[in-house]
Design a protein around this motif. Structure first.
Motif, PDB file in Angstrom:
ATOM      1  N   ASP A 170      13.927   3.995 -10.742  1.00 30.35           N
ATOM      2  CA  ASP A 170      13.254   4.881  -9.775  1.00 30.35           C
ATOM      3  C   ASP A 170      12.318   5.881 -10.442  1.00 30.35           C
ATOM      4  N   THR A 171      11.907   5.588 -11.656  1.00 23.26           N
ATOM      5  CA  THR A 171      11.088   6.542 -12.410  1.00 23.26           C
ATOM      6  C   THR A 171       9.761   6.822 -11.729  1.00 23.26           C
ATOM      7  N   LEU A 172       9.091   5.790 -11.257  1.00 27.33           N
ATOM      8  CA  LEU A 172       7.788   5.983 -10.618  1.00 27.33           C
ATOM      9  C   LEU A 172       7.941   6.664  -9.263  1.00 27.33           C
ATOM     10  N   SER A 173       8.880   6.164  -8.448  1.00 27.71           N
ATOM     11  CA  SER A 173       9.035   6.732  -7.107  1.00 27.71           C
ATOM     12  C   SER A 173       9.415   8.204  -7.156  1.00 27.71           C
ATOM     13  N   LYS A 174      10.196   8.598  -8.179  1.00 28.79           N
ATOM     14  CA  LYS A 174      10.551  10.013  -8.315  1.00 28.79           C
ATOM     15  C   LYS A 174       9.319  10.874  -8.563  1.00 28.79           C
ATOM     16  N   ASN A 175       8.272  10.256  -9.100  1.00 31.51           N
ATOM     17  CA  ASN A 175       7.036  10.979  -9.394  1.00 31.51           C
ATOM     18  C   ASN A 175       5.923  10.684  -8.393  1.00 31.51           C
ATOM     19  N   GLY A 176       6.313  10.133  -7.237  1.00 34.75           N
ATOM     20  CA  GLY A 176       5.342   9.902  -6.177  1.00 34.75           C
ATOM     21  C   GLY A 176       4.353   8.792  -6.470  1.00 34.75           C
ATOM     22  N   ILE A 177       4.779   7.793  -7.263  1.00 34.73           N
ATOM     23  CA  ILE A 177       3.896   6.685  -7.639  1.00 34.73           C
ATOM     24  C   ILE A 177       4.523   5.377  -7.163  1.00 34.73           C
ATOM     25  N   TRP A 178       3.686   4.527  -6.567  1.00 34.70           N
ATOM     26  CA  TRP A 178       4.163   3.221  -6.115  1.00 34.70           C
ATOM     27  C   TRP A 178       3.256   2.160  -6.719  1.00 34.70           C
ATOM     28  N   LEU A 179       3.828   1.306  -7.556  1.00 32.17           N
ATOM     29  CA  LEU A 179       3.085   0.218  -8.191  1.00 32.17           C
ATOM     30  C   LEU A 179       3.290  -1.031  -7.342  1.00 32.17           C
ATOM     31  N   ARG A 180       2.204  -1.527  -6.752  1.00 29.33           N
ATOM     32  CA  ARG A 180       2.304  -2.605  -5.769  1.00 29.33           C
ATOM     33  C   ARG A 180       1.357  -3.749  -6.081  1.00 29.33           C
ATOM     34  N   GLN A 181       1.881  -4.945  -5.967  1.00 35.86           N
ATOM     35  CA  GLN A 181       1.056  -6.150  -6.035  1.00 35.86           C
ATOM     36  C   GLN A 181       0.990  -6.737  -4.635  1.00 35.86           C
ATOM     37  N   ARG A 182      -0.209  -6.887  -4.113  1.00 36.77           N
ATOM     38  CA  ARG A 182      -0.395  -7.451  -2.764  1.00 36.77           C
ATOM     39  C   ARG A 182      -1.044  -8.824  -2.890  1.00 36.77           C
ATOM     40  N   THR A 183      -0.364  -9.830  -2.343  1.00 35.29           N
ATOM     41  CA  THR A 183      -0.809 -11.207  -2.480  1.00 35.29           C
ATOM     42  C   THR A 183      -1.082 -11.821  -1.112  1.00 35.29           C
ATOM     43  N   THR A 184      -2.258 -12.438  -0.971  1.00 36.89           N
ATOM     44  CA  THR A 184      -2.602 -13.193   0.225  1.00 36.89           C
ATOM     45  C   THR A 184      -2.819 -14.646  -0.194  1.00 36.89           C
ATOM     46  N   GLU A 185      -3.182 -15.487   0.766  1.00 39.79           N
ATOM     47  CA  GLU A 185      -3.465 -16.876   0.434  1.00 39.79           C
ATOM     48  C   GLU A 185      -4.668 -16.991  -0.498  1.00 39.79           C
ATOM     49  N   ALA A 186      -5.581 -16.026  -0.396  1.00 37.08           N
ATOM     50  CA  ALA A 186      -6.842 -16.144  -1.131  1.00 37.08           C
ATOM     51  C   ALA A 186      -6.975 -15.201  -2.316  1.00 37.08           C
ATOM     52  N   SER A 187      -6.113 -14.191  -2.420  1.00 35.10           N
ATOM     53  CA  SER A 187      -6.337 -13.190  -3.461  1.00 35.10           C
ATOM     54  C   SER A 187      -5.039 -12.486  -3.852  1.00 35.10           C
ATOM     55  N   MET A 188      -5.128 -11.743  -4.956  1.00 33.52           N
ATOM     56  CA  MET A 188      -4.026 -10.916  -5.421  1.00 33.52           C
ATOM     57  C   MET A 188      -4.615  -9.617  -5.948  1.00 33.52           C
ATOM     58  N   MET A 189      -4.046  -8.486  -5.538  1.00 34.00           N
ATOM     59  CA  MET A 189      -4.539  -7.183  -5.966  1.00 34.00           C
ATOM     60  C   MET A 189      -3.356  -6.320  -6.381  1.00 34.00           C
ATOM     61  N   VAL A 190      -3.530  -5.612  -7.492  1.00 33.37           N
ATOM     62  CA  VAL A 190      -2.515  -4.661  -7.946  1.00 33.37           C
ATOM     63  C   VAL A 190      -3.090  -3.262  -7.813  1.00 33.37           C
ATOM     64  N   GLU A 191      -2.292  -2.355  -7.297  1.00 38.24           N
ATOM     65  CA  GLU A 191      -2.757  -0.974  -7.179  1.00 38.24           C
ATOM     66  C   GLU A 191      -1.604  -0.013  -7.410  1.00 38.24           C
ATOM     67  N   ASP A 244      12.450  10.588  -1.586  1.00 42.00           N
ATOM     68  CA  ASP A 244      11.810   9.282  -1.672  1.00 42.00           C
ATOM     69  C   ASP A 244      11.399   8.792  -0.304  1.00 42.00           C
ATOM     70  N   GLN A 245      12.264   9.016   0.704  1.00 41.92           N
ATOM     71  CA  GLN A 245      11.995   8.501   2.033  1.00 41.92           C
ATOM     72  C   GLN A 245      10.702   9.074   2.609  1.00 41.92           C
ATOM     73  N   THR A 246      10.340  10.242   2.171  1.00 42.85           N
ATOM     74  CA  THR A 246       9.171  10.922   2.713  1.00 42.85           C
ATOM     75  C   THR A 246       7.897  10.103   2.577  1.00 42.85           C
ATOM     76  N   PHE A 247       7.773   9.321   1.507  1.00 41.84           N
ATOM     77  CA  PHE A 247       6.479   8.756   1.213  1.00 41.84           C
ATOM     78  C   PHE A 247       6.462   7.227   1.205  1.00 41.84           C
ATOM     79  N   LYS A 248       7.463   6.594   1.797  1.00 43.14           N
ATOM     80  CA  LYS A 248       7.467   5.144   1.819  1.00 43.14           C
ATOM     81  C   LYS A 248       6.468   4.639   2.845  1.00 43.14           C
ATOM     82  N   SER A 249       5.651   3.601   2.473  1.00 44.75           N
ATOM     83  CA  SER A 249       4.620   3.118   3.362  1.00 44.75           C
ATOM     84  C   SER A 249       4.690   1.617   3.541  1.00 44.75           C
TER      85      SER A 249
END
Length: 216
Positions: free
Chosen positions: A52-73, A211-216
């Motif tokens: 939970d190191t990132l979430s404790k610091n308000g950071i969310w590392l996410r990989q979003r994958t579709t049929e046509a693309s992949m993006m990390v943010e 943590d619950q405050t900022f889940k999207s």
């Protein structure tokens, strides 16, 4: 003077699925000044962290994958509460690395899962609209049975943007229902915890209030 970064300013909301058809046909009262149905698409979000190191610091590392693309943010919390939040969304690899490594030195773009642990993974079907030429309205339906909406603005001034969103949602209160809107990640962890406690294959996760405050 350098231009300010645009921030993602958002407010989550509850909605009645039976009113989606009314929204799509713009026959609510009052009707939107202008409503454009953009598209419906499906994507899978995979979140990574460690202890939970990132979430404790308000950071969310996410990989979003579709049929046509992949993006990390990296979504970095600027401010907000449970239903109203402001994020800086970082997609540049160098910038992402500069944000993550001070917290997790083992982060690597060359390793599977970035050298971190899988935090969550789920698939969402999203309906997107543009309302009154300014506001993004999204309706999310996840593969674990949770639905939630968001009104979003990209803006430099988050206080002004939140005020605009509040006025917009109040004007069309027939669709934007009052009440606690549970974010997708919070709902996912709750579902996993319930699954685990009833003998399923889910993993029990303890959510801290901050943590619950900022889940999207």
């Amino acid at each position: 003077m350098a231009a300010k970064r645009l921030l993602e300013v958002e407010s989550k909301f509850l909605f009645n699925p039976s009113l989606v058809a009314t929204l799509q046909s713009n026959r609510g009262h009052p009707a939107f000044k202008r409503l454009e149905a953009l598209h419906t698409h499906t994507f899978t979000d995979t979140y990574y962290d460690r202890r939970d190191t990132l979430s404790k610091n308000g950071i969310w590392l996410r990989q979003r994958t579709t049929e046509a693309s992949m993006m990390v943010e990296a979504k970095v919390r600027i401010s907000g509460d449970f239903s109203r939040s402001t994020f800086d969304e970082i997609t540049d690899w160098q910038h992402i690395t500069a944000i993550i490594r001070p917290h997790l030195p083992e982060f690597s773009t060359q390793k599977r899962g970035f050298g971190l642990d899988l935090l969550a993974e789920f698939t969402t079907t999203r309906q997107e609209f543009r309302a009154d030429d300014q506001f993004a309205v999204v309706l999310d339906h996840t593969d674990f049975g949770h639905s939630v909406g968001e009104v979003e603005l990209m803006a430099e001034d988050e206080k002004e943007a939140h005020g605009q969103i509040d006025q917009f949602m109040a004007r069309y209160a027939w669709f934007f229902l009052k009440g606690k809107a549970e974010g997708k990640l919070e709902a996912y962890f709750r579902a996993q915890s319930t699954d685990h406690s009833t003998g399923g294959s889910g993993v029990a996760v303890t959510l801290r209030e901050e943590d619950q405050t900022f889940k999207s």
